[in-house]
Design a protein around this motif. Structure first.
Motif, PDB file in Angstrom:
ATOM      1  N   ARG A 117      26.153  34.884  37.261  1.00  0.00           N
ATOM      2  CA  ARG A 117      26.507  33.616  36.626  1.00  0.00           C
ATOM      3  C   ARG A 117      26.162  32.432  37.522  1.00  0.00           C
ATOM      4  O   ARG A 117      26.380  32.482  38.734  1.00  0.00           O
ATOM      5  CB  ARG A 117      27.995  33.578  36.311  1.00  0.00           C
ATOM      6  CG  ARG A 117      28.360  34.602  35.281  1.00  0.00           C
ATOM      7  CD  ARG A 117      29.831  34.575  34.976  1.00  0.00           C
ATOM      8  NE  ARG A 117      30.175  35.681  34.106  1.00  0.00           N
ATOM      9  CZ  ARG A 117      30.123  35.626  32.782  1.00  0.00           C
ATOM     10  NH1 ARG A 117      29.762  34.513  32.190  1.00  0.00           N
ATOM     11  NH2 ARG A 117      30.449  36.674  32.062  1.00  0.00           N
TER      12      ARG A 117
ATOM     13  N   GLN B 274      27.653  29.785  37.971  1.00  0.00           N
ATOM     14  CA  GLN B 274      28.831  29.248  38.668  1.00  0.00           C
ATOM     15  C   GLN B 274      28.945  29.815  40.079  1.00  0.00           C
ATOM     16  O   GLN B 274      29.495  29.180  40.956  1.00  0.00           O
ATOM     17  CB  GLN B 274      30.143  29.613  37.959  1.00  0.00           C
ATOM     18  CG  GLN B 274      30.364  29.025  36.614  1.00  0.00           C
ATOM     19  CD  GLN B 274      29.962  29.993  35.535  1.00  0.00           C
ATOM     20  OE1 GLN B 274      28.806  30.394  35.474  1.00  0.00           O
ATOM     21  NE2 GLN B 274      30.874  30.382  34.670  1.00  0.00           N
ATOM     22  N   TRP B 275      28.478  31.061  40.278  1.00  0.00           N
ATOM     23  CA  TRP B 275      28.646  31.685  41.581  1.00  0.00           C
ATOM     24  C   TRP B 275      27.820  30.973  42.634  1.00  0.00           C
ATOM     25  O   TRP B 275      28.241  30.811  43.768  1.00  0.00           O
ATOM     26  CB  TRP B 275      28.299  33.176  41.511  1.00  0.00           C
ATOM     27  CG  TRP B 275      29.226  33.927  40.605  1.00  0.00           C
ATOM     28  CD1 TRP B 275      30.496  33.533  40.266  1.00  0.00           C
ATOM     29  CD2 TRP B 275      28.991  35.144  39.923  1.00  0.00           C
ATOM     30  NE1 TRP B 275      31.042  34.448  39.408  1.00  0.00           N
ATOM     31  CE2 TRP B 275      30.149  35.448  39.175  1.00  0.00           C
ATOM     32  CE3 TRP B 275      27.911  36.035  39.861  1.00  0.00           C
ATOM     33  CZ2 TRP B 275      30.264  36.593  38.386  1.00  0.00           C
ATOM     34  CZ3 TRP B 275      28.017  37.162  39.083  1.00  0.00           C
ATOM     35  CH2 TRP B 275      29.185  37.436  38.354  1.00  0.00           C
TER      36      TRP B 275
ATOM     37  N   VAL C 287      26.811  36.832  48.256  1.00  0.00           N
ATOM     38  CA  VAL C 287      27.160  36.864  46.833  1.00  0.00           C
ATOM     39  C   VAL C 287      26.121  37.649  46.020  1.00  0.00           C
ATOM     40  O   VAL C 287      26.377  38.782  45.611  1.00  0.00           O
ATOM     41  CB  VAL C 287      27.336  35.433  46.263  1.00  0.00           C
ATOM     42  CG1 VAL C 287      27.737  35.493  44.797  1.00  0.00           C
ATOM     43  CG2 VAL C 287      28.400  34.701  47.066  1.00  0.00           C
TER      44      VAL C 287
ATOM     45  N   PRO D  91      24.979  41.418  47.617  1.00  0.00           N
ATOM     46  CA  PRO D  91      25.940  42.510  47.398  1.00  0.00           C
ATOM     47  C   PRO D  91      26.184  42.831  45.926  1.00  0.00           C
ATOM     48  O   PRO D  91      26.469  43.969  45.582  1.00  0.00           O
ATOM     49  CB  PRO D  91      27.231  41.983  48.041  1.00  0.00           C
ATOM     50  CG  PRO D  91      26.801  40.942  48.997  1.00  0.00           C
ATOM     51  CD  PRO D  91      25.534  40.356  48.467  1.00  0.00           C
ATOM     52  N   LEU D  92      26.071  41.815  45.074  1.00  0.00           N
ATOM     53  CA  LEU D  92      26.304  42.059  43.651  1.00  0.00           C
ATOM     54  C   LEU D  92      25.163  42.838  43.024  1.00  0.00           C
ATOM     55  O   LEU D  92      25.367  43.698  42.180  1.00  0.00           O
ATOM     56  CB  LEU D  92      26.471  40.731  42.906  1.00  0.00           C
ATOM     57  CG  LEU D  92      27.840  40.091  43.001  1.00  0.00           C
ATOM     58  CD1 LEU D  92      27.813  38.691  42.410  1.00  0.00           C
ATOM     59  CD2 LEU D  92      28.865  40.945  42.275  1.00  0.00           C
TER      60      LEU D  92
ATOM     61  N   GLN E 216      31.286  46.705  36.266  1.00  0.00           N
ATOM     62  CA  GLN E 216      32.558  46.000  36.375  1.00  0.00           C
ATOM     63  C   GLN E 216      32.355  44.559  36.836  1.00  0.00           C
ATOM     64  O   GLN E 216      33.106  43.673  36.482  1.00  0.00           O
ATOM     65  CB  GLN E 216      33.437  46.709  37.404  1.00  0.00           C
ATOM     66  CG  GLN E 216      34.540  47.508  36.763  1.00  0.00           C
ATOM     67  CD  GLN E 216      35.236  48.383  37.762  1.00  0.00           C
ATOM     68  OE1 GLN E 216      34.944  48.368  38.949  1.00  0.00           O
ATOM     69  NE2 GLN E 216      36.178  49.154  37.286  1.00  0.00           N
ATOM     70  N   TRP E 217      31.345  44.369  37.625  1.00  0.00           N
ATOM     71  CA  TRP E 217      31.093  43.041  38.184  1.00  0.00           C
ATOM     72  C   TRP E 217      30.267  42.175  37.254  1.00  0.00           C
ATOM     73  O   TRP E 217      30.557  41.012  37.056  1.00  0.00           O
ATOM     74  CB  TRP E 217      30.335  43.151  39.504  1.00  0.00           C
ATOM     75  CG  TRP E 217      31.075  43.857  40.584  1.00  0.00           C
ATOM     76  CD1 TRP E 217      32.430  44.070  40.640  1.00  0.00           C
ATOM     77  CD2 TRP E 217      30.512  44.426  41.769  1.00  0.00           C
ATOM     78  NE1 TRP E 217      32.735  44.733  41.782  1.00  0.00           N
ATOM     79  CE2 TRP E 217      31.573  44.971  42.512  1.00  0.00           C
ATOM     80  CE3 TRP E 217      29.221  44.509  42.274  1.00  0.00           C
ATOM     81  CZ2 TRP E 217      31.390  45.590  43.729  1.00  0.00           C
ATOM     82  CZ3 TRP E 217      29.044  45.126  43.482  1.00  0.00           C
ATOM     83  CH2 TRP E 217      30.118  45.663  44.202  1.00  0.00           C
TER      84      TRP E 217
ATOM     85  N   ARG F 138      29.312  41.742  33.936  1.00  0.00           N
ATOM     86  CA  ARG F 138      29.461  41.997  32.504  1.00  0.00           C
ATOM     87  C   ARG F 138      28.680  41.021  31.676  1.00  0.00           C
ATOM     88  O   ARG F 138      28.509  39.889  32.067  1.00  0.00           O
ATOM     89  CB  ARG F 138      30.935  41.926  32.110  1.00  0.00           C
ATOM     90  CG  ARG F 138      31.500  43.313  31.922  1.00  0.00           C
ATOM     91  CD  ARG F 138      32.999  43.231  31.762  1.00  0.00           C
ATOM     92  NE  ARG F 138      33.597  42.642  32.943  1.00  0.00           N
ATOM     93  CZ  ARG F 138      34.914  42.603  33.141  1.00  0.00           C
ATOM     94  NH1 ARG F 138      35.721  43.079  32.247  1.00  0.00           N
ATOM     95  NH2 ARG F 138      35.407  42.080  34.230  1.00  0.00           N
TER      96      ARG F 138
END
Ligand SMILES: Nc1ncnc2c1ncn2[C@@H]1O[C@H](COP(=O)(O)OP(=O)(O)OP(=O)(O)O)[C@@H](O)[C@H]1O
Ligand SMILES: [Mg+2]
Lengths: 362, 300
Positions: free
Chosen positions: B191, B193-194, B212, B215-216, B297-298, B300
């Protein structure tokens, strides 16, 4: 409160901010000064430039012209990561692979605070927003409201000069929204930080802010305390956007408007004569049971009574138009749906709707 | 007031959909299980059973000793090697392409055209693909000949095209688009926003990637690389059409064992080798599923 204000708050000044996107003026000469520790809400319909204004203050977007000053220092050309602003977004802004504590500590990590100190500070911040027990949870293990609290804690952890919130409550359901709104206000007062809060929800803006700025098409239409915005709207746009209004046709004559036989003063007595639509607040309409009255310009039938808690809103059908009246619930009981009522308009100064004045001028 | 509030209506409806819900809903997935049974489990069972039958017809583990020979071993490591190289290169280039597409306009021309092209190309493989490459950069290929006419020798240090490096190159042709297809969802989950939150918290672009976005995306990147590995590892026809020498990689070795020119085919050995391949794919795909679950989970 004044001692709180001196803790963190700095004066924030927006000077004639202008932002043009490929020919579209998103923000037009916005000037606004926030006193140290003050919370100003920017209120306006979708697309009026609220987010644009906030992003310019945050440094996430570049101004076309104008200046942003924090505590007298010009920060217009400073990047977002050098500005010391705390930012809370509408939703989903937490880093999903970090726990609440790690999220809150992130800004401190960027500032090279050692781990122990930043974890201590994170836990303090989480406590401040009422989430002490949730430090080890991930975003997907928190409710929407809790996520926004963590986002608030994260924004405040770096002791920013300004706090910026872009519709932080709009993704939440009504009940949580009201509670979190008050919570944000409490935290803001406790920390004493200068805050710009963007929303399209007038109730939210009026409830939370020291001052409300109503925006329309990239311009600031009116800036003032909530009570002034509500009871003395400076422009027809503000009158119609903030609170409910009845649009009632009338005749402007010599600085007054005659609506169905009732003379009402005008906010702007210089309005030219002619037919016009007057904007009348529901609170300015009172009802009387009128069982035997046959007719008249202000006699009608109650078609609905909406119970809002302490007050009720009564909808009256006058035959050719619908009028809303708002009154204490105890009074509304006297006029149930189906009853015949006569209306009285309180002689508050009224505004004339825009489109009709524009049409008259043309 | 409607049917929901009418007790008579409800009572009538109950025997159909009420208490015996389960069997009906399960009926829908029966075709899926039949499919899985016929095309996945049955062959695996046949391979497993066959691998346990020795040359003399008795049940033994002799086939597994039989595949423990240098040339068998070599075909297996060759397979792993080209699968790894084509997966890693495919993943890197595919991820870069996917990133370019994901940062663009979601409804724009670039994205639509790249996605549909990738959808087609990722499925393109086998004899046709090999032929296309041979006709282009093979030693009779038009690009090769054209360059030769202009005094440029494409393979100055020997023709590597008809060997494993050539096969790796051909594999990349479908690995890169496959990566684009499987990696885009993860990129779309990132996103904006991150990045903005990182910035307003004092981070720069490096911090954003380091703490950010990196790792994502990494688990998903790794998972997709594994998928590409399995994709290359199990490819057969492309290699069969290119490599003149048999048994260089595991699937070709299986084929060689089944149809030996000398007439001494060894179906037991072939099945033992195939079973080893199934085991590799199983491990790889389990890891893939594990990584995907974690990212889902992260992002979506
Ligand atoms: N990056 C951009 N490129 C082009 N136009 C933009 C961009 N960002 C905003 N705009 C335009 O600027 C105007 C103001 O947008 P902005 O996002 O500030 O509105 P808003 O008041 O925040 O609305 P909302 O309540 O819907 O969030 C809109 O007309 C919008 O289309
Ligand atoms: Mg907005």
């Amino acid at each position: 409160m004044s001692t709180n204000g001196s803790k963190l708050g700095v004066e924030v000044r927006l000077e004639q901010l202008r932002r043009v996107f490929a020919g579209v003026v998103a923000l037009d000469e916005l000037s606004l000064t926030l006193a140290p520790g003050e919370l100003v809400a920017l209120l306006g319909p979708s697309g009026c430039g609220k987010t644009t204004a906030l992003r310019l203050v945050a440094g996430l977007d570049e101004v076309t012209s104008g200046k942003v000053l924090f505590g007298g220092t010009d920060v217009t050309t400073l990047g977002a990561n050098k500005r010391d602003v705390g930012m809370v977004f509408q939703a989903y802004s937490l880093f999903p692979h970090m726990t609440a504590r790690q999220n809150v500590a992130f800004g401190l990590q960027m500032r090279h605070v050692d781990e122990q100190a930043r974890n201590r500070r994170s836990d303090e911040m989480l406590e401040l927003v009422g989430l002490s027990g949730y430090a080890d949870r991930f975003a997907h293990q928190l409710s929407g409201g809790q996520q926004q609290r963590v986002a608030l804690a994260r924004a405040l952890a770096i002791q920013p000069k300004v706090l910026l919130l872009d519709e932080p409550l709009s993704a939440l359901d009504a009940k949580v929204r009201g509670r979190l709104r008050d919570e944000i206000r409490r935290v803001q007062l406790e920390v004493g930080i200068t805050t710009l809060f963007v929303t399209h929800d007038q109730e939210e803006a009026l409830a939370i802010a020291d001052r409300v700025g109503v925006m329309n098409k990239g311009r600031l239409e009116q800036l003032g305390p909530p009570t002034t915005i509500y009871s003395r709207p400076a422009t027809p746009f503000v009158a119609e956007f903030v609170g409910l209004t009845n649009r009632m046709e009338g005749e402007v004559k010599g600085g007054e408007v005659i609506v169905r036989g009732t003379r009402l003063p005008l906010v702007r007595p210089d309005t030219p004569d002619g037919t016009a639509v007057a904007l009348v607040r529901p609170e300015a309409v009172s009802l009387a049971s009128d069982g035997d009255a046959g007719g008249g310009p202000l006699v009608g039938t109650v078609i609905a009574v909406a119970f809002l808690g302490a007050t009720s809103r009564v909808t009256v059908d006058l035959g050719d138009m619908i009028v809303l009246a708002q009154m204490p619930t105890s009074q509304a009981a006297a006029t149930p749906a189906g009853s015949r009522v006569s209306l009285t308009l309180r002689p508050d100064p009224v505004l004339i709707a825009r489109d009709e004045t524009a049409a008259a001028e043309a | 007031m409607t049917a929901a509030g009418n007790p008579a209506f409800n009572a009538a409806a109950r025997p159909l959909g009420g208490g015996r819900r389960l069997p009906l809903t399960w009926l829908g997935v029966v075709p899926f299980f039949i499919y899985v049974g016929i095309f996945l489990l049955l062959p695996t069972a046949i391979i497993l059973a066959g691998s346990l039958i020795g040359p003399d017809g008795s049940i033994s583990l002799s086939n597994f000793e039989g595949i423990n020979k240098p040339y068998m071993y070599k075909s297996f490591t060759n397979s792993i090697e080209i699968s790894t190289i084509s997966a890693v290169l495919g993943a890197i280039f595919g991820a870069l392409l996917a990133y370019a597409v994901a940062t663009g306009d979601p409804k724009g021309f670039l994205r639509r055209s790249v996605m549909s092209a990738a959808g087609v190309v990722a499925q393109f493989g086998g004899v046709t693909l090999t032929f296309a490459f041979v006709a282009t950069i093979g030693t009779e290929g038009f690009v090769y000949l054209w360059l030769q006419q202009h005094g440029i020798e494409m393979y100055p240090n020997g023709v590597w095209f008809f060997d494993l490096p050539g096969l790796t190159l051909i594999y990349l042709y479908f690995q890169i688009p496959l990566m684009v297809l499987v990696f885009i969802p993860a990129l779309d989950g990132i996103r904006p926003q991150w990045r903005e939150a990182t910035e307003s918290l004092g981070g720069n672009a490096w911090h954003y990637w380091r703490y950010v976005a990196g790792p994502l995306l990494f688990p998903s990147f790794l998972g997709c690389t594994l998928l590409l590995f399995a994709n290359a590892f199990s490819a057969y026809a492309t290699a069969a059409a290119l490599l003149t020498q048999g048994g260089v990689i595991a699937p070709l070795q299986v084929q060689a064992l089944l149809t030996s020119e000398t007439g001494s085919s060894a179906p037991g050995l072939a099945k033992a080798l195939a079973l080893a391949m199934v085991a590799v794919v199983l491990v790889v795909m389990s890891l893939y599923a594990l990584l995907q679950r974690r990212t889902s989970q992260w992002l979506r």
